[in-house]
Write an enzyme that holds these catalytic residues in place. Structure first.
Site, short mmCIF file in Angstrom:
data_model
loop_
_atom_site.label_atom_id
_atom_site.label_comp_id
_atom_site.label_asym_id
_atom_site.label_seq_id
_atom_site.Cartn_x
_atom_site.Cartn_y
_atom_site.Cartn_z
N CYS A 1 0.45 -1.33 0.23
CA CYS A 1 0.21 -0.07 -0.39
C CYS A 1 0.84 1.35 -0.11
O CYS A 1 0.98 1.17 -1.25
CB CYS A 1 -1.07 0.39 1.30
N HIS B 1 -3.62 -6.29 2.19
CA HIS B 1 -3.14 -6.36 3.48
C HIS B 1 -3.95 -7.56 3.59
O HIS B 1 -3.99 -8.51 3.21
CB HIS B 1 -4.38 -5.03 4.01
#
Lengths: 243, 448
Positions: free
Chosen positions: A92, A189
Site C-alpha cells: 500500500c 492487506h
C-alpha cells in the site's frame, strides 16, 4: 546456520491495517526452520540499517507527507539496495512511495524512491474488499488478500498478478501490484503473508540466495492451517463476495 | 410547513416507518428497519419533526459508546428525569430514527416531552445527526482504528468532527487523553475527561503524529494505546488539563477528581478503557448538575450493557461473554481477564460480517500475548476461525488450539471443560448468534 535480517521501515509512522503481521510471519517461518531472523526498525529520523529483506507497510495520509520528506535523504540507499537484489516487500503506502511519484488529493506531487517504474494518483473512490489474484510468481498461482486504498497505481512493468476478484492497482487494467527483480509491491492487506505462505517462502528463498550466493532449499513446514485459511477465501468467490 | 410538504416529509414516512415496524416485530427482528424506511423517504426527517427532548446528549467514539451512554442514562433516571435512549446497535441515523418513531404522532409531534434524550451515535454518522438534532452536549470518547473498511482512516473521522466543533450552543465533552479527539475540540464550550491509570500491556498505537502540525508526539505517560499525556515538540499542542480525571492511589483504589477534588470510586467494570467511560459519564453528570453521590452509586452498581461484558448460565457452565471489535478492545479485554495465577477456558469467535468488520486484519494489531500465559483450554471459532488460528500460531503460542467450527462443536466444547467458568470473546455478529443459539437451549439463564 542461516540468518537473515528483516528491516521494518517506518514501523510506527506507517503501520495501519495489521501489515506488521507480515514481519511475524517471515520471522517465525525462518525460526521454525532453524534459521536466525533478526528484525530491525527504522523510522522517521533514523538511519536505515542494512538488511536482507526490507518491509514497508501502509499508513494514513498524514503520515505519508511526513515520511516522504524523511525519504529524500534515504532514497539513494534504498535504490542501491534494490539494485543489489535485496528483497523488498511493500504494501500500500510503502508500495506507492517506492514508485516514481504520488499525486496527493490536493494535486501535490510527492517524489517516491523511484525503484518501481510506476506512479500513483490519489482518487476519491475507495477500492475496498476481499481480493483474489492470479499470479505466476507462486505455486499454487493464487494470492488472497484484502485491499483498502484510494490511490490508483499505473505500472510500467510486470504486475504481481492479475485481479480475479477486486480492483487491484487501479480498477481498470486488471493488474495488481508490481514485481521488479526481488522487489514486490502490492495493495494486499490481510495481512498478506499468513494466508499466502508460498509467497512468504518465495521472499525468504530469494533473500537467502542473494546473501549466501547459492540456492538454499527451504524445509517444508506444516502449513495445513495456512492453506485451510487460503482455500476458505477461494471458496468465497462461488457465492456472494463480501465487499 | 405547507400541507403537501408536510405529507411528503413527515406523514408518509411516518406511516411507512410505523407499518414496517409492525411487520418487522411480527416477523421478528429488524430494529433499524423502520428507521431505514423513513430515512429513504426523507433523509432529513429528524430536522422536520419537533424536538424529542428538552435536552439532547449524543455519545460517540470508537469504543465505549454503549457503556458511557448507559451510565449517563442511569444517572439521569436515578435523578428522576425521563430519558429517551437508543439501544446498542441502533447508533446510525436510521437506528436513532427508529428509536424516535414509537413516540411520534402522525403529524410529526412527540406525544410526550422527555427531559433528556441520550443517543449513542456512530462516529461517521455524528456530523449529520448533530446537524439535524441540534444537541446540547456531544461526548467524544476516543478514535481508534475500527472497521477500517467502512471508514477508511481515523483521520477522515477526525476531520469530519472538526467541522462541528465551535458550533454555538453546543457543549463538547472530549477525551483529552486522545490527541485526535483533543485536536477536534477547541475553544469555548469544551470540557475534558481523562484517566491517569496505567493499563496492562502497551498495545498497538494508532496516532503518533501531532494532528495539528504533523510532527511526532512525545508522551510522558501512556494509559493505553495512544491515550496518555502527550506534547508536540514543534507546535506545543499538548494534552489539556482534564476537568474530571480518574486516578489510582498507592493501595490500588480508584478515585475520581473533579476540578482537583477527589472522591473514592468503586466499580465492577474491568479495564482501563472502562475507566474512561466512567470519567466521561461523571463529567456529563457534573455539567448537568446531577448529585455526585447518586453518580457514584450508579457507577458502583453498574452492570455492563448487552453483550459488552455479560454473564449467562448455559451448557452446565457459567459463560462470560465479552464483546471484542478492534485491536484495542481485544488487547484490553484479554489483558483484563487473563491471569497466569488463575488460568481460564477461553473461546474466541471471529466473524467478518459488516458489523464485525469485513477486514479482519485488525487481529494482527492486537496484543494476544495473554493467551500465552492465562489460558487452560483455548477454542477458536467463527467464520474466520482460521485467520484467528493463524494469528495465534504466528504469535508463537505453543499450546493447543481447538477449532469449534459449528455451534454443536462449541456447545460440546463448553460442556467439556474442567471447572465452571468459560470466557467467550466474540465479535459482534458472533455474539448475536451465540445468544440466539443459547437462548434456544434448555436451561439457559441470562443475567442482566
Amino acid at each position: 546456520m542461516y540468518a537473515l535480517t528483516v528491516v521494518h521501515l517506518y514501523p510506527n509512522s506507517m503501520n495501519t491495517y495489521g501489515d506488521n503481521g507480515n514481519i511475524e510471519v517471515l520471522k517465525r517461518r525462518m525460526e521454525w526452520r532453524g534459521m536466525d531472523a533478526l528484525v530491525k526498525f527504522s523510522d522517521v529520523g533514523d538511519s536505515i540499517p542494512e538488511g536482507d529483506i526490507y518491509f514497508w507497510g501502509g499508513g494514513q495520509d498524514i503520515s505519508q507527507s511526513v515520511v516522504s520528506s524523511d525519504l529524500v535523504a534515504k532514497s539513494r540507499f534504498l535504490s542501491e539496495e534494490a539494485k543489489k537484489g535485496k528483497v523488498f516487500l511493500l504494501i500500500c503506502g510503502g508500495y506507492q512511495l517506492m514508485g516514481r511519484y504520488y499525486i496527493t488529493p490536493n494535486g501535490e506531487k510527492i517524489d517516491g524512491v523511484g525503484v518501481l517504474d510506476m506512479y500513483t494518483v490519489a482518487s476519491n473512490e475507495r477500492m475496498i474488499g476481499n481480493t483474489l489474484i492470479k499470479s505466476s510468481l507462486v505455486s499454487p498461482p493464487t494470492i488472497v488478500g484484502f485491499e483498502n486504498h484510494g490511490g490508483k497505481t499505473y505500472i510500467n512493468g510486470s504486475p504481481l498478478g492479475m485481479v480475479e476478484i477486486g480492483f487491484g492497482n487501479n480498477g481498470s487494467d486488471g493488474t495488481e501490484g508490481m514485481v521488479s527483480g526481488n522487489v514486490v509491491g502490492c495493495y494486499q492487506h490481510g495481512p498478506l503473508l499468513p494466508k499466502n505462505p508460498h509467497l512468504a517462502d518465495w521472499l525468504i528463498e530469494k533473500a537467502l540466495f542473494v546473501k549466501y550466493d547459492r540456492e538454499v532449499k527451504l524445509a517444508k513446514l506444516d502449513d495445513e492451517l495456512e492453506w485451510r485459511a487460503h482455500r476458505f477465501m477461494l471458496r468465497k468467490r462461488r457465492g456472494r463476495f463480501l465487499s | 410547513m405547507r400541507t403537501c410538504r408536510r405529507v411528503r416529509k413527515i406523514i408518509l414516512p411516518l406511516i411507512a416507518g410505523k407499518l414496517s415496524g409492525f411487520v418487522a416485530s411480527v416477523r421478528g427482528g429488524g430494529t433499524a428497519l423502520p428507521g431505514l424506511v423513513v430515512e429513504s423517504l426523507n433523509p432529513r426527517f429528524m430536522s422536520n419533526v419537533t424536538r424529542p427532548a428538552k435536552r439532547i446528549i449524543l455519545v460517540s467514539g470508537t469504543n465505549g459508546k454503549t457503556t458511557t451512554s448507559k451510565l449517563i442514562v442511569e444517572m439521569l433516571r436515578r435523578s428522576g428525569y425521563s430519558v429517551l435512549h437508543n439501544t446498542s446497535g441502533s447508533n446510525l441515523r436510521r437506528g436513532i430514527i427508529s428509536t424516535l418513531l414509537p413516540h411520534l404522532g402522525i403529524t410529526g409531534r412527540f406525544r410526550r416531552a422527555f427531559d433528556f434524550a441520550v443517543f449513542e451515535c456512530d462516529e461517521f454518522a455524528l456530523n449529520g445527526v448533530v446537524e439535524e438534532l441540534d444537541p446540547d452536549v456531544v461526548v467524544l470518547g476516543n478514535l481508534f482504528r475500527d472497521q477500517l473498511d467502512r471508514y477508511g482512516e481515523v483521520d477522515t473521522v477526525r476531520k469530519r468532527w472538526k467541522s462541528f466543533s465551535g458550533r454555538p450552543g453546543l457543549l463538547v465533552v472530549a477525551n483529552g487523553d486522545d490527541p485526535s479527539v483533543a485536536s477536534v475540540a477547541n475553544g469555548i464550550g469544551v470540557f475534558y475527561f481523562g484517566v491517569e491509570v496505567q493499563g496492562s500491556g502497551s498495545g498497538p498505537k494508532d496516532v503518533v503524529f501531532c494532528p495539528v502540525c504533523g510532527s511526532r508526539l512525545h508522551y510522558s505517560f501512556y494509559s493505553f494505546s495512544h491515550l496518555g499525556d502527550y506534547r508536540c515538540s514543534r507546535c506545543g499542542f499538548a494534552r489539556p488539563n482534564p476537568d474530571v480525571v480518574v486516578k489510582m492511589d498507592s493501595d490500588g483504589e480508584y478515585g475520581i477528581f473533579i476540578n482537583d477534588k477527589g472522591f473514592p470510586l468503586k466499580t465492577t467494570l474491568r479495564g482501563v478503557y472502562n475507566l474512561y467511560n466512567v470519567s466521561a459519564a461523571i463529567l456529563v453528570g457534573a455539567i448537568l448538575g446531577i448529585d455526585l453521590g447518586d453518580m457514584l452509586d450508579v457507577v458502583s452498581a453498574f452492570k455492563p450493557a448487552f453483550g459488552r461484558q455479560e454473564v449467562l448460565r448455559c451448557c452446565g457452565k457459567t459463560v462470560h461473554v465479552i464483546l471484542v471489535k478492534n485491536p484495542i478492545g481485544f488487547s484490553q479485554a484479554l489483558g483484563a481477564y487473563l491471569d497466569p495465577q488463575d488460568k481460564k477456558n477461553v473461546v474466541l469467535l471471529l466473524n467478518d460480517g459488516i458489523a464485525d468488520g469485513t477486514d479482519v486484519s485488525w487481529i494482527w494489531d492486537a496484543d494476544v500475548s495473554p493467551l500465552g500465559y492465562g489460558v487452560k483450554r483455548l477454542f477458536v471459532g467463527g467464520r474466520r476461525a482460521y485467520d484467528m488460528g493463524l494469528r495465534i500460531k504466528y504469535a508463537g503460542m505453543a499450546g493447543e488450539m481447538e477449532f469449534v467450527l459449528s455451534k454443536r462443536d462449541l456447545f460440546r466444547a463448553i460442556r467439556s471443560v474442567e471447572g465452571d467458568e468459560v470466557y467467550v470473546f466474540p465479535t459482534y455478529t458472533a455474539m448475536l448468534s451465540l445468544k440466539k443459539y443459547f437462548s434456544r437451549l434448555k436451561g439457559t439463564r441470562f443475567w442482566e
